[in-house]
Design a protein around this motif. Structure first.
Motif, PDB file in Angstrom:
ATOM      1  N   ASP A  53       4.541  -4.377  -4.074  1.00 43.69           N
ATOM      2  CA  ASP A  53       5.399  -5.392  -3.462  1.00 43.69           C
ATOM      3  C   ASP A  53       4.673  -6.738  -3.482  1.00 43.69           C
ATOM      4  O   ASP A  53       3.607  -6.885  -2.872  1.00 43.69           O
ATOM      5  CB  ASP A  53       5.735  -4.972  -2.026  1.00 43.69           C
ATOM      6  N   GLN A  56       3.130  -8.604  -0.485  1.00 42.49           N
ATOM      7  CA  GLN A  56       1.867  -8.179   0.110  1.00 42.49           C
ATOM      8  C   GLN A  56       0.728  -9.162  -0.186  1.00 42.49           C
ATOM      9  O   GLN A  56      -0.311  -9.129   0.480  1.00 42.49           O
ATOM     10  CB  GLN A  56       1.496  -6.786  -0.411  1.00 42.49           C
ATOM     11  N   VAL A  59       0.430 -11.314   2.817  1.00 42.35           N
ATOM     12  CA  VAL A  59      -0.164 -10.514   3.896  1.00 42.35           C
ATOM     13  C   VAL A  59      -1.674 -10.429   3.702  1.00 42.35           C
ATOM     14  O   VAL A  59      -2.455 -10.542   4.659  1.00 42.35           O
ATOM     15  CB  VAL A  59       0.457  -9.096   3.921  1.00 42.35           C
ATOM     16  N   ILE A 135      -3.274  -1.322  -2.166  1.00 42.89           N
ATOM     17  CA  ILE A 135      -2.972  -2.729  -2.395  1.00 42.89           C
ATOM     18  C   ILE A 135      -4.080  -3.647  -1.901  1.00 42.89           C
ATOM     19  O   ILE A 135      -4.431  -4.635  -2.554  1.00 42.89           O
ATOM     20  CB  ILE A 135      -1.613  -3.115  -1.744  1.00 42.89           C
ATOM     21  N   GLU A 136      -4.705  -3.317  -0.772  1.00 39.46           N
ATOM     22  CA  GLU A 136      -5.763  -4.171  -0.243  1.00 39.46           C
ATOM     23  C   GLU A 136      -6.995  -4.135  -1.156  1.00 39.46           C
ATOM     24  O   GLU A 136      -7.588  -5.173  -1.462  1.00 39.46           O
ATOM     25  CB  GLU A 136      -6.146  -3.718   1.169  1.00 39.46           C
TER      26      GLU A 136
END
Length: 531
Positions: A53, A56, A59, A135-136
């Motif tokens: 996504d 993100q 974020v 994702i991080e």
């Protein structure tokens, strides 16, 4: 019967419709497969094509604001790759991720002093295996890649280098596109073609000097209060200290501890003076002792500062068939032809109030027996006051008014000497001869109004025009002494680079240190620490 016919017709319509739908879906699926195949082709067969996504990204930077400097590059990279995971394949985290992690852990070797943001988070990631895309982790690795390329390969922003008066062409490289290549071949990160060769030579010296520092560095040499000089053959406790000091930096091969200023130490002193910008004689003066006592930590800082300057230089500048380099702190010009130094000449550069600009240009003309068109600032500050004191000032200096300006006529006393070399630029800087030959023997040669005086102008002209049949050495000599201005347009323009390096490593690995004539090192060093 009618019902059977109606049913048959409906069945045909249905089958045709189903076929069309199936054909359309198949084509759509083929298109999707082709797109995914295109993505896969850039990487390996083990890569996954799992998108994440894109929201993100925001974020992520909310959580790691210290990395926001690399947001623009990160977004550009993932847009290009349709927000696919790139640091993971079917086996887990890729080998390239470990390459980046190792590079980050060894930034010290690259002379990078800045504190790595969120280093604890990065370390924690690599203390455990990662088999599933995260994702991080994905975004952290991408940002640390751009962090590395920024610190090691790119250097500080163009705007900051220009604030420091550096106008040489910067290296142009897309590290967004480079990441695609790196993912295919992680070994690219270790290639030495990414920066100019001087960077890697300085890096080797940095390692050597840090090893000396680890071993305690060198002690300050002490001298008696009435110390004036040491000459060949003298005996003194100071001599033994000098011998030990020069042994540490490789100027002498063996430390015999002898207190006699013998032949071996004399040769070492000559070598030391040569690589530190001093006149090459065997007399040791207080200023030489002062220079030897510069702490090793300061020498290391100088090396790091000049490694940073190397990051700003385009790697293709040395590919020209011929080019000229002037290094302001060393007061030296080198003319390169076919990759080799064809001529080395002492130069005089601008003084502290009229600093020679750090920039590049294309030499297009050689002017023999030139006029000197006196700059307006010199007319106001020097010529007019001279005329006010002496009505014959212009005549005595072989000058005349010309279209509202003052110019000096051609001749041996002309301030530009007998020849000048033009590379048109907005700074009004050029290379030229001078009647003041004695200044080339000075250790500090920052005396001019900004232009560069060359100790060997005739030799330079001969080399530049060597392949031009219209300009034999005899014709060049004649034109230089004709007393009449004559222009020569070069058939091939020659790049001229005016740089500023206070540390430079020769091809044989010898490190040279030069005085920071314009006092630029400390400012740059403070920026690098802040970065």
């Amino acid at each position: 019967m009618k019902n059977k016919q109606l049913f048959g017709a409906l069945l045909v319509v249905f089958l045709i419709g189903f076929s069309l739908i199936s054909w359309h879906c198949a084509k759509k699926e083929d298109s999707k497969d082709e797109r995914l195949a295109g993505l896969k082709s850039r990487f390996t067969n083990e890569d996954i094509t799992l998108p994440f996504d894109s929201t993100q990204v925001e974020v992520f930077y909310a959580k790691y604001p210290k990395l926001v400097l690399y947001k623009k590059q990160t977004e550009a990279f993932y847009r290009k790759n349709q927000f696919q995971f790139i640091w993971f394949d079917k086996k887990g985290r890729k080998e390239t991720a470990d390459v980046i992690y190792n590079k980050i852990n060894n930034l010290f070797e690259e002379g990078v002093q800045a504190k790595i943001p969120y280093k604890g988070v990065l370390d924690a990631l690599f203390q455990k295996e990662s088999t599933k895309p995260n994702i991080e982790t994905e975004l952290l690795l991408t940002n640390y890649y751009f962090y590395y390329t920024n610190k090691v390969l790119q250097g500080i922003d163009d705007s900051k280098t220009e604030e420091m008066g550096w106008y040489l062409p910067r290296k142009k490289q897309s590290y967004v596109n480079y990441l695609d290549s790196l993912l295919l071949d992680p070994k690219l990160m270790d290639k030495k073609e990414q920066l100019i060769p001087q960077y890697y030579k300085l890096k080797a010296i940095l390692h050597k000097y840090r090893e000396i520092e680890k071993s305690g560095g060198w002690k300050a040499i002490t001298v008696p209060e009435d110390f004036k000089a040491l000459n060949a053959g003298d005996s003194s406790a100071t001599v033994a200290q000098i011998r030990t000091r020069l042994f540490l930096t490789g100027d002498i091969d063996k430390d015999s501890k002898s207190a006699i200023y013998d032949e071996s130490l004399q040769q070492a002193v000559l070598k030391y003076k040569r690589r530190n910008g001093f006149t090459e004689d065997k007399v040791i003066l207080p200023k030489h002792i002062t220079e030897m006592n510069v702490p090793i930590s300061d020498r290391i800082k100088t090396i790091i500062v000049n490694m940073e300057r190397c990051r700003w230089i385009a790697t293709d500048i040395t590919k020209s068939k011929e080019f000229i380099v002037v290094n302001i702190p060393s007061y030296q010009l080198t003319y390169f032809k076919e990759g080799k130094a064809a001529l080395v000449s002492n130069v005089v550069v601008g003084n502290a109030l009229n600093k020679t600009v750090i920039f590049s240009g294309m030499m297009s003309y050689i002017v023999f027996s030139p006029y000197w068109n006196v700059p307006k600032s010199i007319i106001e500050k020097e010529i007019k006051p001279g005329m006010a004191r002496n009505k014959n000032y212009l005549a005595q200096h072989n000058m005349e008014w010309n279209k509202g300006y003052v110019r000096q006529k051609p001749g041996p006393k002309n301030s530009l000497g007998l020849v000048k070399f033009l590379f048109p630029n907005n700074n009004s800087i050029y290379l030229h001869d001078t009647p003041s030959k004695g200044l080339f023997n000075e250790e500090k040669r920052a005396f001019s109004h900004g232009c560069i005086r060359v100790a060997k102008p005739k030799e330079l002209a001969n080399l530049i025009l060597k392949d031009d049949p219209n300009w034999s050495p005899e014709k060049i000599e004649e034109a230089m002494n004709a007393g009449k201005e004559k222009w020569c347009t070069l058939k091939q323009k020659i790049p001229v680079y005016i740089g500023y390096f206070t540390a430079w490593v020769d091809d044989d690995g010898t490190i040279n240190f030069y005085k920071d004539v314009y006092e630029r090192d400390n400012n740059l060093a403070s920026i690098l620490v802040e970065e």
